[in-house]
Design a protein around this motif. Sequence first.
Motif, PDB file in Angstrom:
ATOM      1  N   LEU A 107       0.824  -1.206   0.000  1.00  0.00           N
ATOM      2  CA  LEU A 107       0.000   0.000   0.000  1.00  0.00           C
ATOM      3  C   LEU A 107       0.861   1.259   0.000  1.00  0.00           C
ATOM      4  CD1 LEU A 107      -2.734  -1.155   2.524  1.00  0.00           C
ATOM      5  CD2 LEU A 107      -3.088  -0.668   0.097  1.00  0.00           C
ATOM      6  N   ALA A 108       1.977   1.238   0.742  1.00  0.00           N
ATOM      7  CA  ALA A 108       2.887   2.387   0.750  1.00  0.00           C
ATOM      8  C   ALA A 108       3.483   2.604  -0.638  1.00  0.00           C
ATOM      9  CB  ALA A 108       3.994   2.170   1.776  1.00  0.00           C
ATOM     10  N   ARG A 109       3.767   1.513  -1.363  1.00  0.00           N
ATOM     11  CA  ARG A 109       4.290   1.625  -2.724  1.00  0.00           C
ATOM     12  C   ARG A 109       3.263   2.281  -3.636  1.00  0.00           C
ATOM     13  NH1 ARG A 109       4.009  -0.742  -7.509  1.00  0.00           N
ATOM     14  NH2 ARG A 109       2.417  -2.240  -6.836  1.00  0.00           N
ATOM     15  N   ASP A 213      -2.264   9.190   3.996  1.00  0.00           N
ATOM     16  CA  ASP A 213      -0.928   8.919   3.474  1.00  0.00           C
ATOM     17  C   ASP A 213      -0.480   7.550   3.963  1.00  0.00           C
ATOM     18  OD1 ASP A 213      -0.025   9.199   6.116  1.00  0.00           O
ATOM     19  OD2 ASP A 213       0.595  11.262   5.838  1.00  0.00           O
ATOM     20  N   ARG A 214       0.728   7.146   3.591  1.00  0.00           N
ATOM     21  CA  ARG A 214       1.173   5.798   3.908  1.00  0.00           C
ATOM     22  C   ARG A 214       1.449   5.584   5.389  1.00  0.00           C
ATOM     23  NH1 ARG A 214       6.826   6.148   0.483  1.00  0.00           N
ATOM     24  NH2 ARG A 214       7.734   7.966   1.523  1.00  0.00           N
ATOM     25  N   ALA A 215       1.460   6.665   6.186  1.00  0.00           N
ATOM     26  CA  ALA A 215       1.670   6.533   7.628  1.00  0.00           C
ATOM     27  C   ALA A 215       0.360   6.405   8.396  1.00  0.00           C
ATOM     28  CB  ALA A 215       2.462   7.723   8.168  1.00  0.00           C
ATOM     29  N   THR A 216      -0.776   6.503   7.708  1.00  0.00           N
ATOM     30  CA  THR A 216      -2.069   6.464   8.398  1.00  0.00           C
ATOM     31  C   THR A 216      -2.282   5.140   9.123  1.00  0.00           C
ATOM     32  OG1 THR A 216      -3.015   7.965   6.757  1.00  0.00           O
ATOM     33  CG2 THR A 216      -4.561   6.729   8.117  1.00  0.00           C
ATOM     34  N   GLY A 217      -1.840   4.046   8.532  1.00  0.00           N
ATOM     35  CA  GLY A 217      -1.983   2.743   9.176  1.00  0.00           C
ATOM     36  C   GLY A 217      -1.235   2.661  10.489  1.00  0.00           C
TER      37      GLY A 217
END
Length: 295
Positions: A107-109, A213-217
Amino acid sequence: MTTLVEVLLTGLSLGSVYALIAVGFVVIFRACGVMNFAHGSLLLFGGYLTAVLHEPLGFLAALAAAVLAAAALAGLIELLLMRRRPTETHVLAIVTIGVDILLLTELARRIGPDVLDLGDPWGAGVVSAGGVTVAQSRVASVVVAAALVSLLFAAFRWSRWGLAMRAAAADREAASLMGLRLGRVRLIAWCVAGALAAVAAVFLAAFPTPGLDRATGEIALRAFPAAVLGGMDSVPGALVGSVLIGVTQAAAAGYQRSLGTLGEGLSDVAPYLVMIIVLLIRPRGLFGTREAVRV
């Protein structure tokens, strides 16, 4: 006084979002005794789908699709990785860590450095009363969380799944001997947790947050202390723990300047500090069930 009211309202709204996530932790733990560390990636997956689909489908349809997809992905994890399980639940917890890393990496990718808009209808709207200003999305988070948690409590109380869940939480072996289909109970629990995580993603990414963004998780895992300090097998405990964590985090952020250098970054670690303090006093959490041991 105004600052205090705003801090409390912000803390309540944060707590309502954390409650959706923490209840997911608790439901899975009650069903199969496993701490699901892949919960943050399920939330990010639901939020990502909402962000991708909201332009062609509209917000509500995109959210519905994301909720169903997150529930299906959670159910797939249970079927493929949890169903043929070893007896050691800590092994399964480690498996969920591996799943979380794989999903978050992919997902970050896909998200990259972007901040995604989920197309929620509240936008940057605010509600003002008596000198207190609160974002509309925060008010909506409280209403939606209250409705969904109430629906879940009703399911626990009156549905066959809820009865089976309570029986399994009390004694899995006895419940199995009585003919309850524990596999179905576990599957539904995972699906419910995934669906709640997808809904929580909307409010974590809504204003005043810039977006998804990718840090939300990773931010979503702040709800884990709420589930732990409330008691991993207690849904009411998860709700109380979520409000406590939300208010603590909001207070640490709201009074950061008053704390000087001590306040820098305190809101990020405050949930874990509260968890540590509570567990030192009550190792099973505020509402955790005590085990009866025969001697």
